[in-house]
Design an enzyme around this catalytic site. Structure first.
Site, PDB file in Angstrom:
ATOM      1  N   ASP A  31       0.872  -1.178   0.000  1.00  0.00           N
ATOM      2  CA  ASP A  31       0.000   0.000   0.000  1.00  0.00           C
ATOM      3  C   ASP A  31       0.906   1.225   0.000  1.00  0.00           C
ATOM      4  OD1 ASP A  31      -1.899   2.085   0.852  1.00  0.00           O
ATOM      5  OD2 ASP A  31      -3.218   0.433   1.423  1.00  0.00           O
ATOM      6  N   SER A 124     -17.303  -2.843  -8.531  1.00  0.00           N
ATOM      7  CA  SER A 124     -18.315  -2.037  -7.848  1.00  0.00           C
ATOM      8  C   SER A 124     -19.645  -2.130  -8.577  1.00  0.00           C
ATOM      9  CB  SER A 124     -17.837  -0.586  -7.848  1.00  0.00           C
ATOM     10  OG  SER A 124     -18.880   0.280  -7.546  1.00  0.00           O
ATOM     11  N   THR A 126     -21.243   0.196  -9.330  1.00  0.00           N
ATOM     12  CA  THR A 126     -21.288   1.341 -10.240  1.00  0.00           C
ATOM     13  C   THR A 126     -21.223   0.890 -11.707  1.00  0.00           C
ATOM     14  OG1 THR A 126     -20.382   3.558 -10.562  1.00  0.00           O
ATOM     15  CG2 THR A 126     -18.798   1.827 -10.255  1.00  0.00           C
ATOM     16  N   TYR A 148     -14.207   7.143 -12.445  1.00  0.00           N
ATOM     17  CA  TYR A 148     -13.934   6.085 -11.465  1.00  0.00           C
ATOM     18  C   TYR A 148     -14.601   4.782 -11.910  1.00  0.00           C
ATOM     19  CZ  TYR A 148     -14.885   3.113  -7.442  1.00  0.00           C
ATOM     20  OH  TYR A 148     -15.021   2.021  -6.626  1.00  0.00           O
ATOM     21  N   LYS A 152     -13.182   0.867 -13.297  1.00  0.00           N
ATOM     22  CA  LYS A 152     -13.602  -0.469 -12.809  1.00  0.00           C
ATOM     23  C   LYS A 152     -14.033  -1.345 -13.989  1.00  0.00           C
ATOM     24  CE  LYS A 152     -12.874   0.039  -8.469  1.00  0.00           C
ATOM     25  NZ  LYS A 152     -11.725  -0.644  -7.890  1.00  0.00           N
ATOM     26  N   ARG A 230     -30.283   2.243  -1.438  1.00  0.00           N
ATOM     27  CA  ARG A 230     -29.053   1.509  -1.727  1.00  0.00           C
ATOM     28  C   ARG A 230     -29.021   0.225  -0.908  1.00  0.00           C
ATOM     29  NH1 ARG A 230     -29.325   4.991  -4.784  1.00  0.00           N
ATOM     30  NH2 ARG A 230     -27.753   6.490  -5.497  1.00  0.00           N
TER      31      ARG A 230
HETATM   32  P1  NAD Z   1      -9.591   2.827   0.553  1.00  0.00           P
HETATM   33  O1  NAD Z   1      -9.222   4.094  -0.128  1.00  0.00           O
HETATM   34  O2  NAD Z   1      -9.869   2.865   2.001  1.00  0.00           O
HETATM   35  O3  NAD Z   1      -8.455   1.726   0.292  1.00  0.00           O
HETATM   36  C1  NAD Z   1      -7.703   1.680  -0.895  1.00  0.00           C
HETATM   37  C2  NAD Z   1      -6.229   1.538  -0.514  1.00  0.00           C
HETATM   38  O4  NAD Z   1      -5.442   1.480  -1.712  1.00  0.00           O
HETATM   39  C3  NAD Z   1      -5.716   2.714   0.312  1.00  0.00           C
HETATM   40  O5  NAD Z   1      -5.095   2.230   1.477  1.00  0.00           O
HETATM   41  C4  NAD Z   1      -4.713   3.404  -0.615  1.00  0.00           C
HETATM   42  O6  NAD Z   1      -3.665   3.988   0.107  1.00  0.00           O
HETATM   43  C5  NAD Z   1      -4.263   2.257  -1.515  1.00  0.00           C
HETATM   44  N1  NAD Z   1      -3.791   2.649  -2.851  1.00  0.00           N
HETATM   45  C6  NAD Z   1      -4.410   3.417  -3.781  1.00  0.00           C
HETATM   46  N2  NAD Z   1      -3.668   3.521  -4.877  1.00  0.00           N
HETATM   47  C7  NAD Z   1      -2.531   2.790  -4.671  1.00  0.00           C
HETATM   48  C8  NAD Z   1      -1.373   2.496  -5.437  1.00  0.00           C
HETATM   49  N3  NAD Z   1      -1.192   3.010  -6.665  1.00  0.00           N
HETATM   50  N4  NAD Z   1      -0.418   1.701  -4.898  1.00  0.00           N
HETATM   51  C9  NAD Z   1      -0.569   1.188  -3.655  1.00  0.00           C
HETATM   52  N5  NAD Z   1      -1.638   1.423  -2.882  1.00  0.00           N
HETATM   53  C10 NAD Z   1      -2.622   2.216  -3.388  1.00  0.00           C
HETATM   54  O7  NAD Z   1     -10.827   2.223  -0.247  1.00  0.00           O
HETATM   55  P2  NAD Z   1     -11.820   1.031   0.139  1.00  0.00           P
HETATM   56  O8  NAD Z   1     -13.137   1.618   0.459  1.00  0.00           O
HETATM   57  O9  NAD Z   1     -11.165   0.116   1.101  1.00  0.00           O
HETATM   58  O10 NAD Z   1     -11.959   0.331  -1.285  1.00  0.00           O
HETATM   59  C11 NAD Z   1     -11.148  -0.758  -1.668  1.00  0.00           C
HETATM   60  C12 NAD Z   1     -11.466  -1.101  -3.109  1.00  0.00           C
HETATM   61  O11 NAD Z   1     -12.848  -1.394  -3.228  1.00  0.00           O
HETATM   62  C13 NAD Z   1     -11.186   0.029  -4.090  1.00  0.00           C
HETATM   63  O12 NAD Z   1     -10.666  -0.512  -5.291  1.00  0.00           O
HETATM   64  C14 NAD Z   1     -12.556   0.621  -4.338  1.00  0.00           C
HETATM   65  O13 NAD Z   1     -12.646   1.237  -5.605  1.00  0.00           O
HETATM   66  C15 NAD Z   1     -13.440  -0.617  -4.260  1.00  0.00           C
HETATM   67  N6  NAD Z   1     -14.835  -0.308  -3.890  1.00  0.00           N
HETATM   68  C16 NAD Z   1     -15.095   0.426  -2.762  1.00  0.00           C
HETATM   69  C17 NAD Z   1     -16.419   0.747  -2.445  1.00  0.00           C
HETATM   70  C18 NAD Z   1     -16.736   1.584  -1.224  1.00  0.00           C
HETATM   71  O14 NAD Z   1     -17.847   2.128  -1.166  1.00  0.00           O
HETATM   72  N7  NAD Z   1     -15.837   1.709  -0.253  1.00  0.00           N
HETATM   73  C19 NAD Z   1     -17.473   0.304  -3.262  1.00  0.00           C
HETATM   74  C20 NAD Z   1     -17.174  -0.465  -4.379  1.00  0.00           C
HETATM   75  C21 NAD Z   1     -15.841  -0.764  -4.693  1.00  0.00           C
HETATM   76  N1  UFG Z   2     -26.507  10.808   0.052  1.00  0.00           N
HETATM   77  C1  UFG Z   2     -27.099  11.906   0.677  1.00  0.00           C
HETATM   78  N2  UFG Z   2     -26.275  12.777   1.323  1.00  0.00           N
HETATM   79  C2  UFG Z   2     -24.932  12.635   1.383  1.00  0.00           C
HETATM   80  C3  UFG Z   2     -24.345  11.510   0.753  1.00  0.00           C
HETATM   81  C4  UFG Z   2     -25.164  10.622   0.086  1.00  0.00           C
HETATM   82  O1  UFG Z   2     -28.299  12.075   0.632  1.00  0.00           O
HETATM   83  O2  UFG Z   2     -24.254  13.493   1.976  1.00  0.00           O
HETATM   84  C5  UFG Z   2     -27.374   9.809  -0.602  1.00  0.00           C
HETATM   85  C6  UFG Z   2     -27.106   9.641  -2.086  1.00  0.00           C
HETATM   86  O3  UFG Z   2     -27.871  10.561  -2.837  1.00  0.00           O
HETATM   87  C7  UFG Z   2     -27.521   8.184  -2.307  1.00  0.00           C
HETATM   88  C8  UFG Z   2     -27.187   7.497  -0.978  1.00  0.00           C
HETATM   89  O4  UFG Z   2     -27.106   8.556  -0.019  1.00  0.00           O
HETATM   90  O5  UFG Z   2     -28.915   8.098  -2.495  1.00  0.00           O
HETATM   91  C9  UFG Z   2     -25.863   6.747  -0.990  1.00  0.00           C
HETATM   92  O6  UFG Z   2     -24.826   7.606  -1.447  1.00  0.00           O
HETATM   93  P1  UFG Z   2     -23.279   7.226  -1.283  1.00  0.00           P
HETATM   94  O7  UFG Z   2     -22.479   8.390  -1.812  1.00  0.00           O
HETATM   95  O8  UFG Z   2     -22.995   6.773   0.095  1.00  0.00           O
HETATM   96  O9  UFG Z   2     -23.130   5.943  -2.215  1.00  0.00           O
HETATM   97  P2  UFG Z   2     -23.395   5.750  -3.769  1.00  0.00           P
HETATM   98  O10 UFG Z   2     -24.398   4.659  -3.908  1.00  0.00           O
HETATM   99  O11 UFG Z   2     -23.657   7.025  -4.452  1.00  0.00           O
HETATM  100  O12 UFG Z   2     -21.970   5.247  -4.279  1.00  0.00           O
HETATM  101  C10 UFG Z   2     -21.181   4.293  -3.557  1.00  0.00           C
HETATM  102  C11 UFG Z   2     -19.699   4.541  -3.851  1.00  0.00           C
HETATM  103  C12 UFG Z   2     -19.409   4.246  -5.289  1.00  0.00           C
HETATM  104  C13 UFG Z   2     -19.865   2.869  -5.623  1.00  0.00           C
HETATM  105  C14 UFG Z   2     -21.328   2.682  -5.282  1.00  0.00           C
HETATM  106  C15 UFG Z   2     -21.760   1.270  -5.515  1.00  0.00           C
HETATM  107  O13 UFG Z   2     -19.353   5.881  -3.577  1.00  0.00           O
HETATM  108  O14 UFG Z   2     -18.034   4.343  -5.516  1.00  0.00           O
HETATM  109  O15 UFG Z   2     -21.547   3.008  -3.918  1.00  0.00           O
HETATM  110  O16 UFG Z   2     -20.944   0.399  -4.838  1.00  0.00           O
HETATM  111  F1  UFG Z   2     -19.681   2.660  -6.937  1.00  0.00           F
END
Ligand code: NAD
Ligand code: UFG
Length: 332
Positions: A31, A124, A126, A148, A152, A230
């Site tokens: 990381d 994701s 998404t 973003y 993916k 969601r």
């Molecule tokens: P996070 O940002 O907490 O963790 C990602 C980690 O990757 C971080 O520790 C960051 O320092 C590291 N990183 C980023 N770029 C790097 C690089 N080039 N080299 C080495 N390390 C690097 O995010 P998270 O919420 O734990 O998400 C993990 C994965 O899941 C991500 O790929 C994210 O896109 C995917 N994901 C997250 C969500 C969500 O809502 N959290 C939803 C769908 C998918």
């Molecule tokens: N929302 C609010 N107020 C806020 C934030 C969010 O009303 O301050 C609402 C949004 O409109 C949505 C819901 O809360 O209806 C959830 O929003 P999030 O931003 O928490 O999550 P999203 O579903 O928009 O997106 C998240 C991640 C994306 C991922 C997706 C599906 O941010 O990266 O979930 O996994 F792709």
């Protein structure tokens, strides 16, 4: 099994590392700490009693990555590393394409050179864009609305091509819905710096008086109460899904939704949070956020049938654990 966990200091990665260590897997984290802190390693040790080997390195640095692969001789990879802020990806698309794609291409090159054949990738929901019907199944059409999401989808396509050229590879794509919650110890969790983009971190900031009011983005959606719906999944259930994917005997290229299959509206989540934590969350209804959809929740039958994946934590757990983590880690 010796597992490389990229992004293992991050939110989902750290919970998965705990799950892997508790299952006696050998874990190595790479990381660059761009969105996490080194102290997470101590917390992981406190929870599991085990030390984790850690390389502070950017996956975009191919030469260094090759050195790590040469030294460690991994059996498999769980690839979490990546940038994930939707809004930032719109204003800085090149940064997102460079970081998320180059890091993955480098990883795939190392896999080829060092004969590592198994990878689990964090995708994701998404990638489903605005689904025509619900719940969402893995074979629904794919599209994206921001850079973003496009990274993916591009990575999913790259993995598909790599698999076609290497039929002995074992590739699992996990499409997460909305992970929230934190480890029960309150030692690891999610508390982004600055103003959060996502709903639960924002609710917690308001509950802990770090922000004055939650903006609910629209109450005129076609949903139960007009606010967005969601599929929130506890990060501990999600972490367990990765262990199942890693140990799954089915080989090939596999794609699974990981959610609960239940939709929850913004207002329902806010109300549940207030009720279980006995705390008031100030909110106001504001206009819709660009790019948001009415509703999104998963059909998780495939993950259940093929991985044995089920969720055990409730919305109450998610609300309690998210709040507990931030309360425990906030200096008053
Ligand atoms: P996070 O940002 O907490 O963790 C990602 C980690 O990757 C971080 O520790 C960051 O320092 C590291 N990183 C980023 N770029 C790097 C690089 N080039 N080299 C080495 N390390 C690097 O995010 P998270 O919420 O734990 O998400 C993990 C994965 O899941 C991500 O790929 C994210 O896109 C995917 N994901 C997250 C969500 C969500 O809502 N959290 C939803 C769908 C998918
Ligand atoms: N929302 C609010 N107020 C806020 C934030 C969010 O009303 O301050 C609402 C949004 O409109 C949505 C819901 O809360 O209806 C959830 O929003 P999030 O931003 O928490 O999550 P999203 O579903 O928009 O997106 C998240 C991640 C994306 C991922 C997706 C599906 O941010 O990266 O979930 O996994 F792709």
């Amino acid at each position: 099994m010796k597992v490389l966990v990229t992004g293992g200091c991050g939110y989902i990665g750290s919970h998965t590392v705990v799950e892997l260590l508790n299952d006696k897997q050998e874990v190595v984290i790479v990381d660059n700490l761009v969105n996490s802190k080194k102290e997470v390693l101590e917390k992981i040790k406190e929870i599991t009693g085990k030390e984790v080997k850690f390389y502070e390195e950017d996956l975009c640095n191919l030469q260094e990555l090759k050195h790590i692969f040469e030294k460690e001789k991994f059996d498999s990879i769980i690839h979490f590393a990546g940038l994930k802020a939707v809004g930032e990806s719109v204003s800085k698309p090149l940064m997102y394409y460079q970081n998320n794609l180059i890091s993955t291409l480098n990883l795939l090159e190392c896999m080829q050179e060092f004969a590592v054949k198994k990878i689990v990738f964090s995708s994701s929901a998404t990638v489903y864009g605005n689904p025509k019907t619900l719940p969402i199944k893995e074979d629904f059409p794919l599209s994206t609305t921001n850079p973003y999401g496009t990274t993916k989808l591009m990575i999913e396509n790259i993995l598909t091509d790599v698999y076609k050229a290497n039929l002995d590879y074992d590739i699992t794509v996990l499409r997460y819905f909305n992970p929230i919650g934190a480890h029960k110890s309150g030692l690891i969790g999610e508390d982004p710096n600055g103003i959060p983009n996502n709903l639960m971190p924002y609710i917690v900031k308001v509950a802990t008086n770090k922000l004055p009011v939650l903006n609910i983005y629209g109450n005129d959606y076609n949903t139960v109460d007009g606010t967005g719906v969601r599929d929130y999944i506890h990060v501990l259930d999600l972490a367990h899904g990765h262990l199942l994917a890693l140990k799954n005997k089915k080989t090939g290229l596999k794609i699974y939704n990981l959610g609960t299959g239940r939709g929850t509206s913004v207002l329902e989540l806010v109300n549940k949070f207030q009720e279980v934590n006995h705390i008031k969350v100030n909110y106001q209804i504001t206009k819709r956020r660009d790019g948001d959809i009415d509703a999104c929740y998963a059909n998780c039958d495939k993950a259940k049938e093929e991985l044995g994946f089920t969720t055990k934590y409730t919305l109450e757990d998610m609300c309690k654990d998210s709040y507990n983590y931030v309360k425990k880690n906030t200096i008053q």
